[in-house]
Write an enzyme that holds these catalytic residues in place. Structure first.
Site, PDB file in Angstrom:
ATOM      1  CE  LYS A  13      47.185  48.810  24.081  1.00 49.28           C
ATOM      2  NZ  LYS A  13      46.708  49.408  25.343  1.00 49.28           N
ATOM      3  NE  ARG A  87      50.377  44.246  27.693  1.00 51.58           N
ATOM      4  CZ  ARG A  87      49.215  44.446  27.099  1.00 51.58           C
ATOM      5  NH1 ARG A  87      49.028  44.067  25.854  1.00 51.58           N
ATOM      6  NH2 ARG A  87      48.230  45.027  27.750  1.00 51.58           N
ATOM      7  NE  ARG A 126      37.862  48.081  27.885  1.00 48.08           N
ATOM      8  CZ  ARG A 126      39.151  47.848  27.698  1.00 48.08           C
ATOM      9  NH1 ARG A 126      39.727  48.169  26.552  1.00 48.08           N
ATOM     10  NH2 ARG A 126      39.867  47.306  28.654  1.00 48.08           N
ATOM     11  NE  ARG A 160      39.674  43.500  28.608  1.00 50.80           N
ATOM     12  CZ  ARG A 160      40.721  44.126  28.091  1.00 50.80           C
ATOM     13  NH1 ARG A 160      40.653  44.638  26.881  1.00 50.80           N
ATOM     14  NH2 ARG A 160      41.830  44.250  28.777  1.00 50.80           N
ATOM     15  NE  ARG A 171      44.285  45.798  32.114  1.00 49.07           N
ATOM     16  CZ  ARG A 171      43.058  46.215  31.820  1.00 49.07           C
ATOM     17  NH1 ARG A 171      42.082  46.076  32.707  1.00 49.07           N
ATOM     18  NH2 ARG A 171      42.798  46.754  30.648  1.00 49.07           N
TER      19      ARG A 171
HETATM   20  P1  AP5 Z   1      40.277  50.874  24.097  1.00 47.59           P
HETATM   21  O1  AP5 Z   1      40.423  51.277  22.657  1.00 47.59           O
HETATM   22  O2  AP5 Z   1      39.526  49.640  24.403  1.00 47.59           O
HETATM   23  O3  AP5 Z   1      41.720  50.899  24.822  1.00 47.59           O
HETATM   24  P2  AP5 Z   1      42.956  49.902  24.701  1.00 47.59           P
HETATM   25  O4  AP5 Z   1      44.192  50.749  24.667  1.00 47.59           O
HETATM   26  O5  AP5 Z   1      42.763  48.930  23.585  1.00 47.59           O
HETATM   27  O6  AP5 Z   1      42.852  49.242  26.136  1.00 47.59           O
HETATM   28  P3  AP5 Z   1      42.948  47.732  26.630  1.00 47.59           P
HETATM   29  O7  AP5 Z   1      42.434  47.717  28.032  1.00 47.59           O
HETATM   30  O8  AP5 Z   1      42.297  46.793  25.669  1.00 47.59           O
HETATM   31  O9  AP5 Z   1      44.465  47.549  26.649  1.00 47.59           O
HETATM   32  P4  AP5 Z   1      45.227  46.534  27.484  1.00 47.59           P
HETATM   33  O10 AP5 Z   1      46.586  46.769  26.929  1.00 47.59           O
HETATM   34  O11 AP5 Z   1      45.084  46.611  28.955  1.00 47.59           O
HETATM   35  O12 AP5 Z   1      44.467  45.164  27.148  1.00 47.59           O
HETATM   36  P5  AP5 Z   1      44.859  43.909  26.266  1.00 47.59           P
HETATM   37  O13 AP5 Z   1      43.611  43.292  25.801  1.00 47.59           O
HETATM   38  O14 AP5 Z   1      45.931  44.219  25.294  1.00 47.59           O
HETATM   39  O15 AP5 Z   1      39.616  52.126  24.861  1.00 47.59           O
HETATM   40  C1  AP5 Z   1      39.297  52.064  26.245  1.00 47.59           C
HETATM   41  C2  AP5 Z   1      37.994  52.867  26.521  1.00 47.59           C
HETATM   42  O16 AP5 Z   1      38.234  54.247  26.253  1.00 47.59           O
HETATM   43  C3  AP5 Z   1      36.808  52.460  25.620  1.00 47.59           C
HETATM   44  O17 AP5 Z   1      35.616  52.508  26.372  1.00 47.59           O
HETATM   45  C4  AP5 Z   1      36.795  53.526  24.509  1.00 47.59           C
HETATM   46  O18 AP5 Z   1      35.486  53.763  24.014  1.00 47.59           O
HETATM   47  C5  AP5 Z   1      37.371  54.746  25.228  1.00 47.59           C
HETATM   48  N1  AP5 Z   1      38.189  55.587  24.351  1.00 47.59           N
HETATM   49  C6  AP5 Z   1      39.109  55.176  23.430  1.00 47.59           C
HETATM   50  N2  AP5 Z   1      39.687  56.244  22.843  1.00 47.59           N
HETATM   51  C7  AP5 Z   1      39.138  57.363  23.412  1.00 47.59           C
HETATM   52  C8  AP5 Z   1      39.322  58.788  23.229  1.00 47.59           C
HETATM   53  N3  AP5 Z   1      40.215  59.263  22.348  1.00 47.59           N
HETATM   54  N4  AP5 Z   1      38.586  59.623  24.006  1.00 47.59           N
HETATM   55  C9  AP5 Z   1      37.700  59.141  24.909  1.00 47.59           C
HETATM   56  N5  AP5 Z   1      37.457  57.819  25.117  1.00 47.59           N
HETATM   57  C10 AP5 Z   1      38.176  56.946  24.378  1.00 47.59           C
HETATM   58  O19 AP5 Z   1      45.551  42.958  27.393  1.00 47.59           O
HETATM   59  C11 AP5 Z   1      44.798  42.363  28.430  1.00 47.59           C
HETATM   60  C12 AP5 Z   1      45.685  41.390  29.209  1.00 47.59           C
HETATM   61  O20 AP5 Z   1      46.148  40.334  28.332  1.00 47.59           O
HETATM   62  C13 AP5 Z   1      46.972  41.965  29.820  1.00 47.59           C
HETATM   63  O21 AP5 Z   1      46.737  42.561  31.069  1.00 47.59           O
HETATM   64  C14 AP5 Z   1      47.858  40.706  29.906  1.00 47.59           C
HETATM   65  O22 AP5 Z   1      47.484  39.899  31.000  1.00 47.59           O
HETATM   66  C15 AP5 Z   1      47.492  39.956  28.636  1.00 47.59           C
HETATM   67  N6  AP5 Z   1      48.354  40.313  27.490  1.00 47.59           N
HETATM   68  C16 AP5 Z   1      47.940  40.903  26.322  1.00 47.59           C
HETATM   69  N7  AP5 Z   1      48.964  41.087  25.478  1.00 47.59           N
HETATM   70  C17 AP5 Z   1      50.077  40.611  26.125  1.00 47.59           C
HETATM   71  C18 AP5 Z   1      51.465  40.557  25.777  1.00 47.59           C
HETATM   72  N8  AP5 Z   1      51.907  41.027  24.589  1.00 47.59           N
HETATM   73  N9  AP5 Z   1      52.308  40.022  26.685  1.00 47.59           N
HETATM   74  C19 AP5 Z   1      51.880  39.527  27.876  1.00 47.59           C
HETATM   75  N10 AP5 Z   1      50.582  39.564  28.272  1.00 47.59           N
HETATM   76  C20 AP5 Z   1      49.685  40.106  27.395  1.00 47.59           C
END
Ligand code: AP5
Ligand code: ZN
Length: 216
Positions: A13, A87, A126, A160, A171
């Site tokens: 994402k 979410r 990552r 992270r 997660r």
């Molecule tokens: P990346 O693009 O970083 O993936 P992502 O989908 O953004 O993953 P996140 O881990 O950031 O998502 P998340 O939902 O767990 O975290 P968030 O910060 O929202 O890609 C990942 C890796 O893969 C990278 O190394 C990249 O290079 C590689 N890659 C990407 N695309 C690729 C491809 N096509 N092929 C190969 N490799 C590829 O949330 C973190 C925490 O915050 C949650 O656990 C929760 O505690 C809290 N939180 C956040 N939002 C909310 C909400 N709305 N409600 C409640 N709690 C929340």
């Protein structure tokens, strides 16, 4: 045009949102990034948020809806990309209400489909630039020069605290329990657009571009 990027942790994402910001002048609203900022604030709320995030659980709807509401009052640019929000069904209802009030409905919900084995490999490899936010991977996208960001030259490359197998398991559990019902919710609204998130980054970007160029 406002869109949601929906998918499990590591689906790509953040990677795709950065592309859309660059290519289409859209504004990325990542609740994960906002919460990581809040945790460095030194406040009691920041400390509690940090604990919840590191365990891999979801922060309360009240906190994240409040963060999004604040951002929606600002600059709109080429539209908003909701990255990691909503979410829960409660967050989805709140977003529908906020956007309706603005007269700016959602154009599409991009569901990024990736299997669990690939998610583990992506998350555990990552790292991110602390200065410009560029996302890298040990195997699939390392920096050209070890320890130096390709984009801005910073040496502040970070992993992270929640990118370990234990937090990731939690997660994923949270995703399947609380977030995956949104797939049905947006399907019923006629907004769901699935893409194969296992494809190469450029191919995923092309699939998303094709959807945005002919929205529902
Ligand atoms: P990346 O693009 O970083 O993936 P992502 O989908 O953004 O993953 P996140 O881990 O950031 O998502 P998340 O939902 O767990 O975290 P968030 O910060 O929202 O890609 C990942 C890796 O893969 C990278 O190394 C990249 O290079 C590689 N890659 C990407 N695309 C690729 C491809 N096509 N092929 C190969 N490799 C590829 O949330 C973190 C925490 O915050 C949650 O656990 C929760 O505690 C809290 N939180 C956040 N939002 C909310 C909400 N709305 N409600 C409640 N709690 C929340
Ligand atoms: Zn950088």
């Amino acid at each position: 045009m406002n869109i949601i990027l929906l998918g499990p942790p590591g689906a790509g994402k953040g990677t795709q949102a950065r592309r859309l910001v660059e290519k289409r002048g859209m504004i990325q609203l990542s609740t994960g990034d906002m919460l990581r900022e809040a945790r460095t604030s030194g406040t009691e709320m920041g400390r509690r948020v940090a604990e919840v995030m590191d365990r891999g659980e979801l922060v309360t709807d009240e906190i994240v809806i409040g963060l999004i509401e604040e951002k929606l009052t600002g600059e709109r640019g080429g539209g908003f990309i909701f990255d990691g929000f909503p979410r829960t069904l409660g967050q989805a209802d709140a977003l529908t209400g906020l956007l309706n009030r603005m007269g700016q409905p959602l154009a599409a919900v991009i569901e990024m489909r990736v299997d669990d084995a690939a998610l583990v490999a992506r998350i555990t490899g990552r790292y991110t630039c602390g200065n410009c936010g560029e996302v890298y991977h040990d195997v699939t996208r390392p920096t050209a020069k070890p320890g130096v960001c390709d984009v801005c030259g910073s040496q502040d490359l970070r992993r992270r605290a929640d990118d370990n197998e234990e937090s990731l398991r939690q997660r994923l559990m949270e995703y399947y329990k609380k977030t995956s019902p949104l797939v049905g919710y947006y399907h019923a609204l006629g907004l769901l657009r699935p893409v194969d998130g296992l494809a190469e980054v450029d191919e995923v970007a092309a699939a998303i571009a094709a959807i945005l160029d002919r929205p529902a």
